[in-house]
Write a protein that holds these residues in place. Structure first.
Motif, PDB file in Angstrom:
ATOM      1  N   ASP A 200       0.583  -1.227  -0.016  1.00 38.65           N
ATOM      2  CA  ASP A 200       0.035  -0.004  -0.024  1.00 38.65           C
ATOM      3  C   ASP A 200       0.696   1.291   0.017  1.00 38.65           C
ATOM      4  OD1 ASP A 200      -1.709   2.439   1.042  1.00 38.65           O
ATOM      5  OD2 ASP A 200      -3.161   0.815   1.478  1.00 38.65           O
ATOM      6  N   LYS A 201       0.886   2.042  -1.059  1.00 38.14           N
ATOM      7  CA  LYS A 201       1.615   3.063  -1.337  1.00 38.14           C
ATOM      8  C   LYS A 201       1.466   4.093  -0.386  1.00 38.14           C
ATOM      9  CE  LYS A 201       3.135   2.031  -6.069  1.00 38.14           C
ATOM     10  NZ  LYS A 201       3.094   2.352  -7.550  1.00 38.14           N
ATOM     11  N   ARG A 202       0.402   4.409   0.077  1.00 39.58           N
ATOM     12  CA  ARG A 202      -0.040   5.599   0.862  1.00 39.58           C
ATOM     13  C   ARG A 202       0.308   5.155   2.410  1.00 39.58           C
ATOM     14  NH1 ARG A 202      -5.850   8.770   1.789  1.00 39.58           N
ATOM     15  NH2 ARG A 202      -5.072  10.416   2.742  1.00 39.58           N
ATOM     16  N   PHE A 203       0.068   4.156   2.635  1.00 42.26           N
ATOM     17  CA  PHE A 203       0.511   3.656   4.011  1.00 42.26           C
ATOM     18  C   PHE A 203       2.181   3.626   4.147  1.00 42.26           C
ATOM     19  CE2 PHE A 203       0.965   0.769   7.531  1.00 42.26           C
ATOM     20  CZ  PHE A 203       0.577   1.325   8.555  1.00 42.26           C
ATOM     21  N   ALA A 204       2.756   3.127   3.005  1.00 45.35           N
ATOM     22  CA  ALA A 204       4.155   3.308   3.197  1.00 45.35           C
ATOM     23  C   ALA A 204       4.842   4.556   3.380  1.00 45.35           C
ATOM     24  CB  ALA A 204       4.750   2.644   1.793  1.00 45.35           C
ATOM     25  N   LYS A 205       3.994   5.755   2.515  1.00 44.81           N
ATOM     26  CA  LYS A 205       4.481   6.981   2.699  1.00 44.81           C
ATOM     27  C   LYS A 205       4.234   7.406   4.152  1.00 44.81           C
ATOM     28  CE  LYS A 205       5.925  11.021   1.350  1.00 44.81           C
ATOM     29  NZ  LYS A 205       7.202  11.118   0.878  1.00 44.81           N
ATOM     30  N   LEU A 206       2.997   7.081   4.853  1.00 45.86           N
ATOM     31  CA  LEU A 206       2.953   7.545   6.284  1.00 45.86           C
ATOM     32  C   LEU A 206       4.249   6.843   7.119  1.00 45.86           C
ATOM     33  CD1 LEU A 206      -0.967   6.867   6.979  1.00 45.86           C
ATOM     34  CD2 LEU A 206       0.547   9.137   6.827  1.00 45.86           C
ATOM     35  N   LEU A 207       4.330   5.705   6.892  1.00 45.09           N
ATOM     36  CA  LEU A 207       5.713   4.989   7.968  1.00 45.09           C
ATOM     37  C   LEU A 207       7.120   5.694   7.440  1.00 45.09           C
ATOM     38  CD1 LEU A 207       4.651   1.290   7.449  1.00 45.09           C
ATOM     39  CD2 LEU A 207       4.177   2.694   9.435  1.00 45.09           C
ATOM     40  N   GLU A 208       7.044   6.182   6.260  1.00 49.69           N
ATOM     41  CA  GLU A 208       8.290   6.609   5.734  1.00 49.69           C
ATOM     42  C   GLU A 208       8.444   8.210   6.694  1.00 49.69           C
ATOM     43  OE1 GLU A 208       9.921   9.236   2.035  1.00 49.69           O
ATOM     44  OE2 GLU A 208       8.897   7.301   1.512  1.00 49.69           O
ATOM     45  N   ILE A 209       7.088   8.766   6.716  1.00 49.48           N
ATOM     46  CA  ILE A 209       7.003   9.823   7.590  1.00 49.48           C
ATOM     47  C   ILE A 209       7.405   9.796   8.989  1.00 49.48           C
ATOM     48  CG2 ILE A 209       5.225  11.661   8.568  1.00 49.48           C
ATOM     49  CD1 ILE A 209       4.103  11.645   5.604  1.00 49.48           C
ATOM     50  N   LEU A 210       6.944   8.778   9.464  1.00 52.39           N
ATOM     51  CA  LEU A 210       7.142   8.589  10.890  1.00 52.39           C
ATOM     52  C   LEU A 210       8.645   8.048  10.980  1.00 52.39           C
ATOM     53  CD1 LEU A 210       6.008   7.791  13.773  1.00 52.39           C
ATOM     54  CD2 LEU A 210       5.657   5.305  12.997  1.00 52.39           C
ATOM     55  N   GLU A 211       9.346   7.303  10.229  1.00 53.26           N
ATOM     56  CA  GLU A 211      10.739   7.040  10.471  1.00 53.26           C
ATOM     57  C   GLU A 211      11.540   8.276  10.073  1.00 53.26           C
ATOM     58  OE1 GLU A 211      13.850   4.019  10.606  1.00 53.26           O
ATOM     59  OE2 GLU A 211      11.849   4.145  11.175  1.00 53.26           O
ATOM     60  N   GLU A 212      11.313   9.299   9.247  1.00 47.93           N
ATOM     61  CA  GLU A 212      11.777  10.078   8.979  1.00 47.93           C
ATOM     62  C   GLU A 212      11.995  11.465  10.213  1.00 47.93           C
ATOM     63  OE1 GLU A 212      12.529  13.086   4.910  1.00 47.93           O
ATOM     64  OE2 GLU A 212      10.577  12.792   5.836  1.00 47.93           O
ATOM     65  N   ASN A 213      10.599  11.377  10.714  1.00 49.22           N
ATOM     66  CA  ASN A 213      10.635  12.304  11.773  1.00 49.22           C
ATOM     67  C   ASN A 213      11.366  12.023  13.222  1.00 49.22           C
ATOM     68  OD1 ASN A 213       8.935  14.159  10.525  1.00 49.22           O
ATOM     69  ND2 ASN A 213       7.431  14.031  12.045  1.00 49.22           N
ATOM     70  N   ILE A 214      11.381  10.684  13.285  1.00 43.81           N
ATOM     71  CA  ILE A 214      12.242  10.210  14.396  1.00 43.81           C
ATOM     72  C   ILE A 214      13.849  10.611  14.398  1.00 43.81           C
ATOM     73  CG2 ILE A 214      13.252   8.059  15.817  1.00 43.81           C
ATOM     74  CD1 ILE A 214      10.180   8.777  16.019  1.00 43.81           C
ATOM     75  N   GLN A 215      14.198  10.465  12.960  1.00 43.24           N
ATOM     76  CA  GLN A 215      15.443  10.701  12.550  1.00 43.24           C
ATOM     77  C   GLN A 215      15.860  12.196  12.630  1.00 43.24           C
ATOM     78  OE1 GLN A 215      17.487   8.056  12.790  1.00 43.24           O
ATOM     79  NE2 GLN A 215      15.398   6.724  12.371  1.00 43.24           N
ATOM     80  N   LEU A 216      14.965  13.168  12.256  1.00 40.81           N
ATOM     81  CA  LEU A 216      15.007  14.375  12.223  1.00 40.81           C
ATOM     82  C   LEU A 216      15.029  15.121  13.461  1.00 40.81           C
ATOM     83  CD1 LEU A 216      12.949  15.289   9.058  1.00 40.81           C
ATOM     84  CD2 LEU A 216      15.483  15.444   9.082  1.00 40.81           C
ATOM     85  N   LEU A 480      20.811   8.173  18.198  1.00 42.51           N
ATOM     86  CA  LEU A 480      19.591   8.469  19.509  1.00 42.51           C
ATOM     87  C   LEU A 480      18.898   9.896  19.192  1.00 42.51           C
ATOM     88  CD1 LEU A 480      18.813   8.052  22.332  1.00 42.51           C
ATOM     89  CD2 LEU A 480      20.713   9.735  23.074  1.00 42.51           C
ATOM     90  N   SER A 481      17.514   9.609  19.018  1.00 46.79           N
ATOM     91  CA  SER A 481      16.811  10.868  18.897  1.00 46.79           C
ATOM     92  C   SER A 481      15.729  10.485  19.941  1.00 46.79           C
ATOM     93  CB  SER A 481      16.267  10.758  17.408  1.00 46.79           C
ATOM     94  OG  SER A 481      15.469  11.736  17.113  1.00 46.79           O
ATOM     95  N   ILE A 482      14.561  10.545  19.382  1.00 47.33           N
ATOM     96  CA  ILE A 482      13.315  10.212  20.421  1.00 47.33           C
ATOM     97  C   ILE A 482      13.531   8.945  20.870  1.00 47.33           C
ATOM     98  CG2 ILE A 482      10.819  10.036  20.785  1.00 47.33           C
ATOM     99  CD1 ILE A 482      10.514  12.342  18.487  1.00 47.33           C
ATOM    100  N   VAL A 483      13.995   7.941  20.158  1.00 48.28           N
ATOM    101  CA  VAL A 483      14.172   6.583  20.367  1.00 48.28           C
ATOM    102  C   VAL A 483      15.786   6.309  19.864  1.00 48.28           C
ATOM    103  CG1 VAL A 483      11.917   5.753  20.447  1.00 48.28           C
ATOM    104  CG2 VAL A 483      13.304   5.451  18.454  1.00 48.28           C
ATOM    105  N   ARG A 484      16.098   5.232  20.355  1.00 43.89           N
ATOM    106  CA  ARG A 484      17.627   4.732  19.899  1.00 43.89           C
ATOM    107  C   ARG A 484      17.437   3.873  18.829  1.00 43.89           C
ATOM    108  NH1 ARG A 484      21.098   0.718  22.114  1.00 43.89           N
ATOM    109  NH2 ARG A 484      23.160   0.867  21.245  1.00 43.89           N
ATOM    110  N   SER A 485      17.644   4.244  17.637  1.00 42.08           N
ATOM    111  CA  SER A 485      17.555   3.227  16.420  1.00 42.08           C
ATOM    112  C   SER A 485      18.660   2.817  16.065  1.00 42.08           C
ATOM    113  CB  SER A 485      16.604   3.951  15.319  1.00 42.08           C
ATOM    114  OG  SER A 485      15.507   4.666  15.888  1.00 42.08           O
TER     115      SER A 485
END
Length: 500
Positions: A200-216, A480-485
């Motif tokens: 699901d491309k739209r959901f994949a984009k949401l997960l990408e947003i989530l991952e990106e925010n954690i890093q940023l 190390l950001s909001i979580v340690r990934s």
């Protein structure tokens, strides 16, 4: 003559500016010295930036080093002092016995702009937070949290995950997206009432947003917002964080509108339905905090917390399994001996799978995904010999408890024996504080435990993981950001078949 006057004018301006800067520097040094004279010991801060440079250089080493200064120490995030509690008895006394006084949430400048005090995770301690958290816990339980049907959902999703991974059998691939999709589908089935396909491309984009925010959120420029708050008005990664949050909130608003059109108040299907019903019930209550903004932010918080922490732990789990093939084999043999190749695991199997159960806990101990959970005092209070005014930033040093040399049998290495007694049975230590403590402890602990045990058991039952030939081992300090990934990595999986 005119040029000489102009030169003298610019010289005067330059000298005035230099003098002003020197005065501010001396004032800051005086302030720091005065603050440190009445504070717990700690590393020496730099003017204006505090200990941010030390924290950014090697975050985990810095956090663990705080215990060298005693049971209570402190460091500075820019000009804000953070009290660190390095003694487990003192942490329990403060965060459990006197939990309300230490239950404030320290503001995170890069996130405050988008949360505005709504939701659960970043909301300040008070009526709104209490109402939202209580409702979330009650609703999650109503939709199966801690019950057999949630375990069945996790076991079913684990089979989808295995099939998705086997599409890449024998080839190096990144497990990041499949793991996040699988974990997110569990909380999505409770919050949104549905799961999402892995393509699901739209959901994949949401997960990408989530991952990106954690890093940023952990990027150096984002951390500099602590030092110079007006940076948030300039271009930088923090702007991307806010755009991403807006995209997620816009998506949730669309889902809410769809739910409104098909809502049956007598038969709520998921968290959003239950929240819409509660909003209607609370319309006449002046003290109610059930409104549109709290609904959007609470839903976002559940999606975030229910996806990232467990998915991050499972990513670390694969790394530790590939790094320790003997542990992986021993888990597989135990699982197959008890469950065979076909039966899915459930939480009742933990007693018969002590080594696997211990391995899950050892992954959490070594991954240490939330070493820095900064709280705030909600009132003036006492901590040992120190008086803490209201609004004092305070942090239980969870990282040091998970690596205590005096407590763990193998503190510096990955070894499930840390959680096994002399008879080989699972034993949980009071130093295992992976879900934090007190009123702010993880609201989804029950769900996270079920997901980690069932997902990992299912994966090790059916698949064997190994490093791609010649692949460099990722930096185990992680990000190390909001979580340690963990840093991005690839794996190779192979089917175990159905017989030895």
């Amino acid at each position: 003559m005119e040029s000489m006057l102009r030169y003298l004018g610019w010289t005067s301006v330059g000298l005035a500016l230099l003098g002003g800067l020197l005065f501010l520097l001396m004032l800051e040094i005086f302030r720091l010295n005065a603050s440190r004279s009445r504070s717990p010991p700690g590393p020496k801060p730099l003017p204006f930036v505090g200990n941010l440079p030390h924290l950014m250089k090697n975050s985990m080493a810095f956090v663990r080093s705080m215990a060298e200064y005693g049971d209570v120490s402190c460091f500075y995030l820019a000009q804000k002092q953070v009290i660190v509690v390095n003694s487990l008895p003192m942490v329990k006394k403060a965060f459990i016995q006197n939990g309300g006084a230490f239950a404030g949430r320290s503001p995170v400048p890069i996130l405050d702009f988008v949360t505005n005090g709504y939701g659960i995770i970043m909301a300040p301690y008070g009526t709104s937070w209490k109402q939202q958290r209580r409702f979330a816990l009650h609703t999650l339980r109503n939709f199966g949290l801690g019950k057999k049907n949630v375990e069945e959902r996790v076991a079913e999703e684990a089979q989808y995950l295995i099939r998705e991974m086997l599409k890449q059998e024998g080839k190096p691939f990144s497990p990041m997206h499949p793991i996040m999709n699988a974990v997110s589908n569990i909380i999505c089935s409770i919050v949104f009432g549905d799961r999402f396909e892995y393509d699901d491309k739209r959901f994949a984009k949401l997960l990408e947003i989530l991952e990106e925010n954690i890093q940023l959120a952990g990027a150096p420029v984002s951390r500099m917002v602590y030092v110079v708050p007006f940076i948030r008005h300039f271009p930088g990664p923090h702007q991307k964080v806010w755009q991403n949050v807006k995209s997620l909130k816009d998506y949730i608003r669309e889902v809410v509108e769809e739910h409104r059109k098909t809502l049956d108040p007598e038969n709520p299907r998921d968290f959003i339905d239950a929240y819409l019903v509660e909003m209607t019930k609370q319309q006449s209550n002046e003290d109610s905090t059930f409104n549109e903004e709290n609904m959007i932010m609470s839903t976002s918080d559940l999606f975030l917390a229910g996806t990232d922490t467990t998915a991050t732990t499972l990513k670390w789990g694969l790394i530790y399994m590939m790094d320790n093939p003997d542990v992986q084999e021993r888990c597989h043999e135990e699982i197959v001996r008890v469950l065979g190749f076909e039966r899915s695991a459930c939480m009742d199997d933990r007693a018969q799978l002590p080594y696997t159960h211990a391995t899950v806990h050892e992954i959490q101990r070594c991954a240490d995904i939330i070493p820095m959970a900064i709280h705030e005092t909600t009132q003036a209070t006492q901590l040992g010999e120190y008086h803490l005014p209201k609004g004092t930033k305070i942090m239980p040093n969870l990282a040091i408890f998970l690596a205590d040399r005096e407590h763990w049998k193998h503190p510096d290495t990955f070894n499930p024996e840390n959680f096994l007694d002399e008879k080989g049975q699972f034993f949980k230590s009071d130093h295992f504080v992976a879900y934090s403590l007190g009123p702010r402890m993880c609201a989804g602990e029950t769900l996270a435990k079920a997901e980690l045990f069932i997902f990992l058991t299912s994966l090790l039952q059916r698949l064997k993981f190994s490093w791609p030939p010649g692949a460099p081992r990722p930096n185990m300090d992680g990000i190390l950001s909001i979580v340690r990934s963990p840093f991005p990595f690839s794996t190779i999986c192979r089917s175990r078949g159905t017989t030895h």
